[in-house]
Motif scaffolding. Structure first.
Motif, PDB file in Angstrom:
ATOM      1  N   ASP A  43      15.708 171.989  83.968  1.00 33.93           N
ATOM      2  CA  ASP A  43      15.398 172.599  82.680  1.00 33.93           C
ATOM      3  C   ASP A  43      14.028 172.122  82.201  1.00 33.93           C
ATOM      4  O   ASP A  43      13.399 171.274  82.852  1.00 33.93           O
ATOM      5  N   ASN A  44      13.606 172.673  81.071  1.00 36.95           N
ATOM      6  CA  ASN A  44      12.280 172.362  80.522  1.00 36.95           C
ATOM      7  C   ASN A  44      11.162 172.558  81.552  1.00 36.95           C
ATOM      8  O   ASN A  44      10.259 171.725  81.686  1.00 36.95           O
ATOM      9  N   ILE A  45      11.246 173.647  82.311  1.00 36.86           N
ATOM     10  CA  ILE A  45      10.220 173.922  83.319  1.00 36.86           C
ATOM     11  C   ILE A  45       8.968 174.450  82.618  1.00 36.86           C
ATOM     12  O   ILE A  45       9.052 175.352  81.783  1.00 36.86           O
ATOM     13  N   VAL A  46       7.851 173.870  82.971  1.00 34.67           N
ATOM     14  CA  VAL A  46       6.589 174.286  82.351  1.00 34.67           C
ATOM     15  C   VAL A  46       6.085 175.536  83.063  1.00 34.67           C
ATOM     16  O   VAL A  46       5.996 175.577  84.296  1.00 34.67           O
ATOM     17  N   ASP A  47       5.770 176.562  82.279  1.00 37.96           N
ATOM     18  CA  ASP A  47       5.203 177.782  82.843  1.00 37.96           C
ATOM     19  C   ASP A  47       3.717 177.557  83.083  1.00 37.96           C
ATOM     20  O   ASP A  47       2.948 177.353  82.149  1.00 37.96           O
ATOM     21  N   MET A  48       3.318 177.554  84.360  1.00 36.51           N
ATOM     22  CA  MET A  48       1.926 177.265  84.713  1.00 36.51           C
ATOM     23  C   MET A  48       1.032 178.497  84.655  1.00 36.51           C
ATOM     24  O   MET A  48      -0.167 178.415  84.898  1.00 36.51           O
ATOM     25  N   GLY A  49       1.577 179.634  84.372  1.00 42.66           N
ATOM     26  CA  GLY A  49       0.784 180.869  84.332  1.00 42.66           C
ATOM     27  C   GLY A  49       0.038 181.017  83.020  1.00 42.66           C
ATOM     28  O   GLY A  49       0.214 180.216  82.096  1.00 42.66           O
ATOM     29  N   PRO A  50      -0.824 182.023  82.909  1.00 44.24           N
ATOM     30  CA  PRO A  50      -1.576 182.243  81.660  1.00 44.24           C
ATOM     31  C   PRO A  50      -0.646 182.726  80.551  1.00 44.24           C
ATOM     32  O   PRO A  50       0.389 183.341  80.817  1.00 44.24           O
TER      33      PRO A  50
END
Length: 311
Positions: A43-50
């Motif tokens: 959980d709490n995955i960081v979205d690395m996209g714009p």
């Protein structure tokens, strides 16, 4: 780091509870959930996209805010800012003449503060030398990056002390060329640098020993495309020369021989066989060997491989 990443990938591709490989990525919640048992694996995955959207290439270019990637060929890895030498503002308009003196002083101070100490100053000088030598040799960017990494490793391990910067730069370039399969001879490296062939070779052996760089011997095949291109020979001649070298390697004829001499002789034989004959002097000049060397390798190859070629 690679091990950590591979471990994470292994965990994420398989549920640790039930062993199911049916994993669901919930981007709205930032979670990875097992599709079989419902276990929240991560959980709490960081979205690395714009965080913006673009609907065409022009919009994507306008909204992109990142700069150029880091590079090891600049002493500060290209992370500091630079004031452009052109007297233009952000809209492309000319800066008024009354402000140009001020911008000139700012540019000068900017150049000075980019280098903080003697170590950085030496590194900047060495990398500019490396860039100059690479340009004269016509080396691609990947080789320059690899050579810069070798030089930086030498600096970190304090291997520069007692040696000339030019010598270590030349040795780093030679090692990077061999590592990237873009071989250049010691003579070629010494010609563009300000050190002798003997010093380049000696420093190269020192660096490979101290930095534990293990490089396989250069193959004559690596030299064939460049020599053939400079001689203006066709692709068929290149293929024939490579075929001759591979046969020679199977019979052990290249062992103990200079790779450039073998490549030059194979190209000479292939050019004669396919009717694109070049003189031994032309081939020798491009390969950086003597005509005697070509004749000796030529005799060995034609006799041992039964080529049936006459001079």
């Amino acid at each position: 780091m690679k091990q950590d990443v591979s471990e994470i990938e292994k965990i994420e591709t398989k549920c640790p509870e039930c062993g199911s490989k049916k994993l669901i990525n919930d981007h709205e919640r930032g979670e990875v959930v097992c599709g079989a048992c419902g276990l929240v694996i991560d959980d709490n995955i960081v979205d690395m996209g714009p965080e913006w959207r673009a609907f065409d290439h022009e919009q994507r270019d306008k909204r992109t805010r990142v700069g150029a990637p880091i590079t090891y060929t600049i002493h500060d890895k290209g992370l500091s800012t630079m004031i452009d030498w052109r007297n233009k503002d952000i809209y492309g308009r000319d800066i008024p003449a009354r402000n140009r003196a001020q911008w000139y002083r700012l540019r000068k101070w900017q150049r000075k503060i980019r280098i903080s100490g003697a170590t950085e100053r030496n590194l900047a000088f060495a990398l500019s030398e490396l860039d100059r030598d690479s340009s004269r040799l016509g080396l691609p960017r990947s080789v320059r990056e690899a050579a810069s990494v070798v030089y930086r490793n030498a600096v970190e391990n304090k291997l520069i002390r007692g040696r000339s910067i030019e010598g270590v730069v030349a040795a780093s370039l030679y090692a990077a060329c061999r590592r990237c399969n873009v071989p250049r001879t010691l003579d070629e490296i010494a010609e563009v640098s300000r050190v002798s062939k003997k010093e380049v070779g000696r420093t190269y052996r020192f660096l490979t020993r101290e930095l534990h760089i293990k490089l396989p011997p250069t193959s004559p095949v690596d030299y064939v495309p460049r020599f053939a291109s400079e001689l203006g020979l066709s692709g068929e001649v290149q293929s024939k020369a490579i075929e001759i070298i591979e046969k020679a390697m199977e019979k052990g004829l290249t062992s103990g021989r200079g790779p450039t001499g073998v490549a030059a002789a194979a190209l000479y034989i292939a050019s004669v066989l396919l009717g694109e004959r070049k003189t031994q002097r032309d081939v020798a000049d491009i390969a950086g060997v003597t005509e005697v060397t070509i004749r000796n390798r030529y005799k060995e190859l034609t006799e041992q491989l039964d080529m049936g070629v006459t001079l």
